[in-house]
Scaffold this motif. Sequence first.
Motif, PDB file in Angstrom:
ATOM      1  N   CYS A 204       0.834  -1.209   0.000  1.00  0.00           N
ATOM      2  CA  CYS A 204       0.000   0.000   0.000  1.00  0.00           C
ATOM      3  C   CYS A 204       0.868   1.258   0.000  1.00  0.00           C
ATOM      4  O   CYS A 204       0.628   2.189  -0.780  1.00  0.00           O
ATOM      5  CB  CYS A 204      -0.918  -0.016   1.221  1.00  0.00           C
ATOM      6  SG  CYS A 204      -1.968   1.445   1.362  1.00  0.00           S
ATOM      7  N   ASP A 205       1.904   1.277   0.866  1.00  0.00           N
ATOM      8  CA  ASP A 205       2.807   2.431   0.903  1.00  0.00           C
ATOM      9  C   ASP A 205       3.576   2.566  -0.405  1.00  0.00           C
ATOM     10  O   ASP A 205       3.802   3.684  -0.893  1.00  0.00           O
ATOM     11  CB  ASP A 205       3.794   2.296   2.074  1.00  0.00           C
ATOM     12  CG  ASP A 205       3.136   2.584   3.412  1.00  0.00           C
ATOM     13  OD1 ASP A 205       2.037   3.175   3.407  1.00  0.00           O
ATOM     14  OD2 ASP A 205       3.714   2.218   4.452  1.00  0.00           O
ATOM     15  N   LEU A 206       3.998   1.448  -0.970  1.00  0.00           N
ATOM     16  CA  LEU A 206       4.756   1.482  -2.216  1.00  0.00           C
ATOM     17  C   LEU A 206       3.912   2.049  -3.362  1.00  0.00           C
ATOM     18  O   LEU A 206       4.383   2.906  -4.126  1.00  0.00           O
ATOM     19  CB  LEU A 206       5.237   0.073  -2.568  1.00  0.00           C
ATOM     20  CG  LEU A 206       6.082  -0.057  -3.840  1.00  0.00           C
ATOM     21  CD1 LEU A 206       7.365   0.756  -3.718  1.00  0.00           C
ATOM     22  CD2 LEU A 206       6.402  -1.519  -4.117  1.00  0.00           C
ATOM     23  N   VAL A 207       2.657   1.612  -3.465  1.00  0.00           N
ATOM     24  CA  VAL A 207       1.773   2.113  -4.521  1.00  0.00           C
ATOM     25  C   VAL A 207       1.478   3.593  -4.308  1.00  0.00           C
ATOM     26  O   VAL A 207       1.486   4.384  -5.260  1.00  0.00           O
ATOM     27  CB  VAL A 207       0.469   1.287  -4.563  1.00  0.00           C
ATOM     28  CG1 VAL A 207      -0.541   1.923  -5.512  1.00  0.00           C
ATOM     29  CG2 VAL A 207       0.760  -0.146  -4.974  1.00  0.00           C
ATOM     30  N   THR A 208       1.230   3.973  -3.056  1.00  0.00           N
ATOM     31  CA  THR A 208       0.968   5.390  -2.757  1.00  0.00           C
ATOM     32  C   THR A 208       2.168   6.252  -3.133  1.00  0.00           C
ATOM     33  O   THR A 208       2.014   7.334  -3.715  1.00  0.00           O
ATOM     34  CB  THR A 208       0.640   5.563  -1.265  1.00  0.00           C
ATOM     35  OG1 THR A 208      -0.481   4.739  -0.923  1.00  0.00           O
ATOM     36  CG2 THR A 208       0.314   7.014  -0.953  1.00  0.00           C
ATOM     37  N   SER A 209       3.368   5.787  -2.797  1.00  0.00           N
ATOM     38  CA  SER A 209       4.587   6.540  -3.135  1.00  0.00           C
ATOM     39  C   SER A 209       4.713   6.704  -4.644  1.00  0.00           C
ATOM     40  O   SER A 209       5.027   7.800  -5.143  1.00  0.00           O
ATOM     41  CB  SER A 209       5.820   5.819  -2.583  1.00  0.00           C
ATOM     42  OG  SER A 209       5.737   5.675  -1.185  1.00  0.00           O
ATOM     43  N   PHE A 210       4.451   5.632  -5.375  1.00  0.00           N
ATOM     44  CA  PHE A 210       4.560   5.681  -6.833  1.00  0.00           C
ATOM     45  C   PHE A 210       3.562   6.678  -7.428  1.00  0.00           C
ATOM     46  O   PHE A 210       3.909   7.480  -8.306  1.00  0.00           O
ATOM     47  CB  PHE A 210       4.331   4.269  -7.401  1.00  0.00           C
ATOM     48  CG  PHE A 210       4.416   4.202  -8.898  1.00  0.00           C
ATOM     49  CD1 PHE A 210       5.634   4.309  -9.541  1.00  0.00           C
ATOM     50  CD2 PHE A 210       3.264   4.038  -9.662  1.00  0.00           C
ATOM     51  CE1 PHE A 210       5.713   4.252 -10.926  1.00  0.00           C
ATOM     52  CE2 PHE A 210       3.332   3.987 -11.047  1.00  0.00           C
ATOM     53  CZ  PHE A 210       4.562   4.091 -11.679  1.00  0.00           C
ATOM     54  N   LEU A 211       2.341   6.665  -6.934  1.00  0.00           N
ATOM     55  CA  LEU A 211       1.325   7.593  -7.438  1.00  0.00           C
ATOM     56  C   LEU A 211       1.688   9.043  -7.112  1.00  0.00           C
ATOM     57  O   LEU A 211       1.496   9.943  -7.943  1.00  0.00           O
ATOM     58  CB  LEU A 211      -0.041   7.238  -6.842  1.00  0.00           C
ATOM     59  CG  LEU A 211      -0.648   5.898  -7.294  1.00  0.00           C
ATOM     60  CD1 LEU A 211      -1.941   5.625  -6.550  1.00  0.00           C
ATOM     61  CD2 LEU A 211      -0.885   5.892  -8.804  1.00  0.00           C
ATOM     62  N   CYS A 212       2.230   9.267  -5.941  1.00  0.00           N
ATOM     63  CA  CYS A 212       2.636  10.638  -5.563  1.00  0.00           C
ATOM     64  C   CYS A 212       3.772  11.137  -6.446  1.00  0.00           C
ATOM     65  O   CYS A 212       3.796  12.302  -6.844  1.00  0.00           O
ATOM     66  CB  CYS A 212       3.039  10.676  -4.091  1.00  0.00           C
ATOM     67  SG  CYS A 212       1.665  10.464  -2.942  1.00  0.00           S
ATOM     68  N   PHE A 213       4.732  10.240  -6.737  1.00  0.00           N
ATOM     69  CA  PHE A 213       5.809  10.628  -7.658  1.00  0.00           C
ATOM     70  C   PHE A 213       5.243  10.992  -9.030  1.00  0.00           C
ATOM     71  O   PHE A 213       5.687  11.966  -9.658  1.00  0.00           O
ATOM     72  CB  PHE A 213       6.818   9.484  -7.808  1.00  0.00           C
ATOM     73  CG  PHE A 213       7.868   9.446  -6.748  1.00  0.00           C
ATOM     74  CD1 PHE A 213       8.697  10.534  -6.529  1.00  0.00           C
ATOM     75  CD2 PHE A 213       8.033   8.322  -5.952  1.00  0.00           C
ATOM     76  CE1 PHE A 213       9.678  10.507  -5.547  1.00  0.00           C
ATOM     77  CE2 PHE A 213       9.004   8.282  -4.963  1.00  0.00           C
ATOM     78  CZ  PHE A 213       9.826   9.377  -4.754  1.00  0.00           C
ATOM     79  N   LEU A 214       4.275  10.213  -9.501  1.00  0.00           N
ATOM     80  CA  LEU A 214       3.689  10.476 -10.810  1.00  0.00           C
ATOM     81  C   LEU A 214       3.007  11.840 -10.876  1.00  0.00           C
ATOM     82  O   LEU A 214       2.962  12.469 -11.938  1.00  0.00           O
ATOM     83  CB  LEU A 214       2.671   9.384 -11.155  1.00  0.00           C
ATOM     84  CG  LEU A 214       3.219   8.021 -11.561  1.00  0.00           C
ATOM     85  CD1 LEU A 214       2.078   7.079 -11.895  1.00  0.00           C
ATOM     86  CD2 LEU A 214       4.168   8.144 -12.753  1.00  0.00           C
ATOM     87  N   VAL A 215       2.493  12.295  -9.754  1.00  0.00           N
ATOM     88  CA  VAL A 215       1.820  13.601  -9.726  1.00  0.00           C
ATOM     89  C   VAL A 215       2.814  14.732  -9.470  1.00  0.00           C
ATOM     90  O   VAL A 215       2.798  15.767 -10.155  1.00  0.00           O
ATOM     91  CB  VAL A 215       0.705  13.603  -8.656  1.00  0.00           C
ATOM     92  CG1 VAL A 215       0.091  15.003  -8.532  1.00  0.00           C
ATOM     93  CG2 VAL A 215      -0.366  12.588  -9.000  1.00  0.00           C
ATOM     94  N   LEU A 216       3.685  14.542  -8.495  1.00  0.00           N
ATOM     95  CA  LEU A 216       4.557  15.638  -8.049  1.00  0.00           C
ATOM     96  C   LEU A 216       5.623  16.009  -9.072  1.00  0.00           C
ATOM     97  O   LEU A 216       5.825  17.193  -9.369  1.00  0.00           O
ATOM     98  CB  LEU A 216       5.231  15.259  -6.731  1.00  0.00           C
ATOM     99  CG  LEU A 216       4.368  15.389  -5.475  1.00  0.00           C
ATOM    100  CD1 LEU A 216       5.067  14.775  -4.269  1.00  0.00           C
ATOM    101  CD2 LEU A 216       4.066  16.853  -5.196  1.00  0.00           C
TER     102      LEU A 216
END
Length: 708
Positions: free
Chosen positions: A281-293
Amino acid sequence: MAEFNNIRSVTEVAEGDDAKCNFHHRMFLEPQEKKRSMKALVVKQAKKTCSCTPAKAKDYIFSFFPVLQWLPKYKLREYLLGDIMSGVIVGVLLVPQSIAYSLLAGQEPIYGLYTSFFASIIYFIFGTSRHISVGIFGVICLMVGQVVDREILRAGYELEPAVPSVLPGTAGYANATVPPGNQTLTKLLCDKSCYAITVGATMTFIAGVYQVAMGFFQVGFVSVYLSDSLLSGFVTGASFTILTSQAKYLLGIDIPRSSGIGSLITTWINIFRNIHKTNICDLVTSFLCFLVLIPTKELNEHFKSRLKAPIPVELVVIVAATLASHFGKLRETYGSSVAGHIPTGFLPPRPPDWNLIPNVALDAVPIAVIGFAITVSLSEMFAKKHGYSVKANQEMYAIGFCNIIPSFFHCFTTSAALAKTLVKESTGCRTQMSGMVTSLVILLVLLVIAPLFYSLQKCVLAVITIVNLRGALRKFKDLPKMWHLSRVDTVIWLVTMAASALISTEIGLLVGVCFSMLCVIFRTQRPEAPLLGWVAESETYESLSAYKNLQTKPGIVVFRFEAPLYYINKECFKSTLYKQTGVNPVWVKAAKKKAAKRMLRDKEVDSGGNQTSISMDFVSEPLGFHTIVIDCCAVQFLDTAGIRTLKEVCKDYRDIGVQVLLAQCNPSVRSSLIRGEFFQEGEDPLLFHSVHQAVDFAQGRSGTGVSK
């Protein structure tokens, strides 16, 4: 000295019946009288310092509190809109960064908000720069966090889970100084987070004291030893350590935070050993945040000239991630690590723990130096860009008080930050009032909004921290250009970066400073030392190895030594001079003596005239020049070894019939030569204000047969 008694110009005609006369001008300089009475200087300075008049007291107060100077002159209509806009935007960006960087410093999120709030207010009062943003800075947070982790481990908190405080919100001001034997009372009064901020605040207080002391004793010159390449390499190396420390949050794994020498390598080893425990869950959240930021940040930079204000993507991501975590129950379902309870309001002030000062006093030194160096350099850079002046010592007072005063309010160390300063400048900031607006935005969060971030995942904060390292990591792209401009600066950058990343931040800074100083020493130890040629139809002499079509005067060698002449490079001076002229006078004298002895021995044994003729020819073999002119324009100073070396060179060449003339000596070098008795008693001192004058003089002396 007699030769400096009068200022006059004398024209001398070369003696002899030769129809071609030579003219040269000799200048007599009278030195200023220097008052060397130390007592008089001390008394004068004491009177100046201790005297107090109403006007002087007013000037002192106004200079110590710059807000009293610029605030009454504040142009409301012209400045207010820009200050409000930039203050609000920086405040919006600072809220998520304050929460994220708190983890980097080993603190709870609320303490990062406290730090940004108090720093903005205090710099508003004491600061002289209109544009810099003072608050949380990643490298400083990293250094604070390393000390905090060490002290927590030393105190034994890492050996057991953190024990909640007696009452919510009271751990921050409970007394952490408890006798070691009473462990129960320790747990009741101060938990792990409370002790962490106690360590951070104590070190912040000491760092602030150091900075104020540096301002009081006016030792801002220390920052000159931190060159731009050194600071850039240090920040880039520390960025790798920051990235490494946040990697565990991206993966959602629980590993101990490594500190000390080689912590970067140790941390990555622990990460790979525990990679199987990654929280998906943390790994997917981190990946999505990188994609946005990352794309949004790139768009902000690409269109910053068109955008009136940067898109507050970090705040948007934090709000969206908090809502997703709360309604998706990510903590309960997947075990994601969240920020937890963030209280509203302020905790009562508390003094630093005086018993901790011996433990952190040494660690505060590099933090203080880095903090004031970055603050002063940024303030001077933006002041120059916008056409106003700042006071370096007052900036040290300002950043010192930004650490001393907040240390009583549960804050950790601050400094100026380049990224937020650039945002502040680009969004219309006009004065320090922008900092006050920023503090009001943070105050709103502290009083109302902070508890809403309870469900915010820590991996989101780690992503924000890592994304903000892009600027430092991009320095690798500038290496080819830096190498082209200065190879020495590039090597300094690489050494400092590698030491800061692979060894530790503090040792990396020390390695960088020492290596920079060694580079300066090495560059003066073996400097450039070319022969010079004459530029036709001028009085200029330039390097024969650098320029074409230069002319040389027959019988005259012009030599330039491009460094101070002192004990480190004296042998280099002699060897280079001998190599460039092609004549080592010591060897020539030895060869002449050897040849003379052989000739005498041959006469005694009456072995014939053939060898004697050869020996006589060798003894009388011409050298190819009769004068050496040493251009001293790049010789800043001489020490006793340098003076002795010049004496030896002049004597050795004089013994083989070559005169040595010195040209373009600065007053310091001339004074050193006189004090070192370079000129023999009764000898006419041959010092020239230009190489051209020295060459003309040598030609005249040669033409009249004085020196051949």
